[in-house]
Design an enzyme around this catalytic site. Structure first.
Site, PDB file in Angstrom:
ATOM      1  N   CYS A  13       0.866  -1.181   0.000  1.00 46.82           N
ATOM      2  CA  CYS A  13       0.000   0.000   0.000  1.00 46.82           C
ATOM      3  C   CYS A  13       0.907   1.236   0.000  1.00 46.82           C
ATOM      4  O   CYS A  13       2.120   1.125  -0.151  1.00 46.82           O
ATOM      5  CB  CYS A  13      -0.986  -0.009   1.162  1.00 46.82           C
ATOM      6  SG  CYS A  13      -0.249   0.132   2.806  1.00 46.82           S
ATOM      7  N   ASN A  16       2.549   1.380   4.093  1.00 45.49           N
ATOM      8  CA  ASN A  16       2.878   0.136   4.785  1.00 45.49           C
ATOM      9  C   ASN A  16       2.667   0.216   6.294  1.00 45.49           C
ATOM     10  O   ASN A  16       3.375  -0.396   7.067  1.00 45.49           O
ATOM     11  CB  ASN A  16       4.325  -0.297   4.453  1.00 45.49           C
ATOM     12  CG  ASN A  16       4.663  -1.728   4.859  1.00 45.49           C
ATOM     13  OD1 ASN A  16       5.798  -2.010   5.217  1.00 45.49           O
ATOM     14  ND2 ASN A  16       3.702  -2.628   4.811  1.00 45.49           N
ATOM     15  N   CYS A  18      -1.025   0.679   7.340  1.00 46.22           N
ATOM     16  CA  CYS A  18      -2.450   0.371   7.533  1.00 46.22           C
ATOM     17  C   CYS A  18      -2.875  -0.886   6.779  1.00 46.22           C
ATOM     18  O   CYS A  18      -2.987  -1.956   7.359  1.00 46.22           O
ATOM     19  CB  CYS A  18      -3.324   1.553   7.102  1.00 46.22           C
ATOM     20  SG  CYS A  18      -3.130   3.045   8.112  1.00 46.22           S
ATOM     21  N   ARG A  19      -3.070  -0.751   5.469  1.00 39.79           N
ATOM     22  CA  ARG A  19      -3.664  -1.852   4.705  1.00 39.79           C
ATOM     23  C   ARG A  19      -2.732  -3.039   4.507  1.00 39.79           C
ATOM     24  O   ARG A  19      -3.122  -4.179   4.771  1.00 39.79           O
ATOM     25  CB  ARG A  19      -4.152  -1.328   3.343  1.00 39.79           C
ATOM     26  CG  ARG A  19      -5.302  -0.343   3.475  1.00 39.79           C
ATOM     27  CD  ARG A  19      -5.578   0.360   2.168  1.00 39.79           C
ATOM     28  NE  ARG A  19      -4.488   1.289   1.825  1.00 39.79           N
ATOM     29  CZ  ARG A  19      -4.416   1.985   0.691  1.00 39.79           C
ATOM     30  NH1 ARG A  19      -5.363   1.846  -0.222  1.00 39.79           N
ATOM     31  NH2 ARG A  19      -3.414   2.819   0.467  1.00 39.79           N
ATOM     32  N   SER A  20      -1.524  -2.794   4.009  1.00 41.98           N
ATOM     33  CA  SER A  20      -0.664  -3.944   3.674  1.00 41.98           C
ATOM     34  C   SER A  20      -0.201  -4.747   4.882  1.00 41.98           C
ATOM     35  O   SER A  20      -0.134  -5.976   4.791  1.00 41.98           O
ATOM     36  CB  SER A  20       0.509  -3.532   2.778  1.00 41.98           C
ATOM     37  OG  SER A  20       1.283  -2.512   3.346  1.00 41.98           O
ATOM     38  N   ASP A 130      -7.882   3.338   1.745  1.00 44.50           N
ATOM     39  CA  ASP A 130      -6.985   3.671   2.847  1.00 44.50           C
ATOM     40  C   ASP A 130      -7.804   4.144   4.049  1.00 44.50           C
ATOM     41  O   ASP A 130      -8.537   5.124   3.940  1.00 44.50           O
ATOM     42  CB  ASP A 130      -6.017   4.772   2.401  1.00 44.50           C
ATOM     43  CG  ASP A 130      -4.874   4.983   3.367  1.00 44.50           C
ATOM     44  OD1 ASP A 130      -4.950   4.491   4.516  1.00 44.50           O
ATOM     45  OD2 ASP A 130      -3.890   5.634   2.982  1.00 44.50           O
TER      46      ASP A 130
END
Length: 158
Positions: A13, A16, A18-20, A130
């Site tokens: 993301c 690196n 939050c999402r990934s 995000d």
């Protein structure tokens, strides 16, 4: 990097944090629960260098903990080597996809298949938004999307 006969996946993301890292932790737990974690190299990274060395967002960690998942990941930026060593690079949105394809084009021996993680979603939610400026509920949505997508990805590649 990957073990013989092994597979590798890098979740990406923007930052690196939050999402990934959520996707990485979810996939690692799934692979562990399915007894195949030793067949995979699993990591996550960022298209930017903004958060290098940082822990994941506290709200993301709390969301994972709520589901019995821990991670000790530290943010890192995607490197040229990643395109040569990972089989799959799965990203969260169109902007990540553009950035990754641009970077991959400068790597002569890129072997990674770059895709949106959401392309595996049985509910067809292609983009994983995000949650950084959102609420705990937005992190939960990311978690749920990651669970659906990682499950489908693992089933297709095991």
């Amino acid at each position: 990097m990957a073990t013989t006969g092994g597979r590798s996946v890098l979740f990406v993301c923007l930052g690196n944090i939050c999402r990934s890292p959520i996707a990485e932790a979810v996939f690692r737990k799934m692979a562990t629960d399915n007894g195949v974690v030793d067949k995979w190299v699993i990591d996550s990274g960022a298209t930017s260098d903004w958060n290098t060395g940082s822990s994941p967002d506290a709200r993301g960690l709390a969301c994972l903990r709520k589901h019995g998942i821990e991670t000790d990941h530290r943010a890192r930026q995607v490197t040229k080597d990643d395109f040569m060593t990972f089989d799959h690079i799965l990203c969260m949105d169109e902007s990540n996809l553009r950035d990754l394809n641009k970077k991959a084009s400068s790597v002569k021996t890129s072997k990674a298949k770059i895709e949106l993680l959401g392309s595996y979603d049985p509910e067809k939610q292609l983009i994983i938004q995000d949650p950084y400026y959102g609420s705990d509920k937005d992190f939960e949505t990311v978690y749920e999307q990651c669970v659906r997508c990682c499950k489908a990805f693992l089933e297709q590649h095991s």
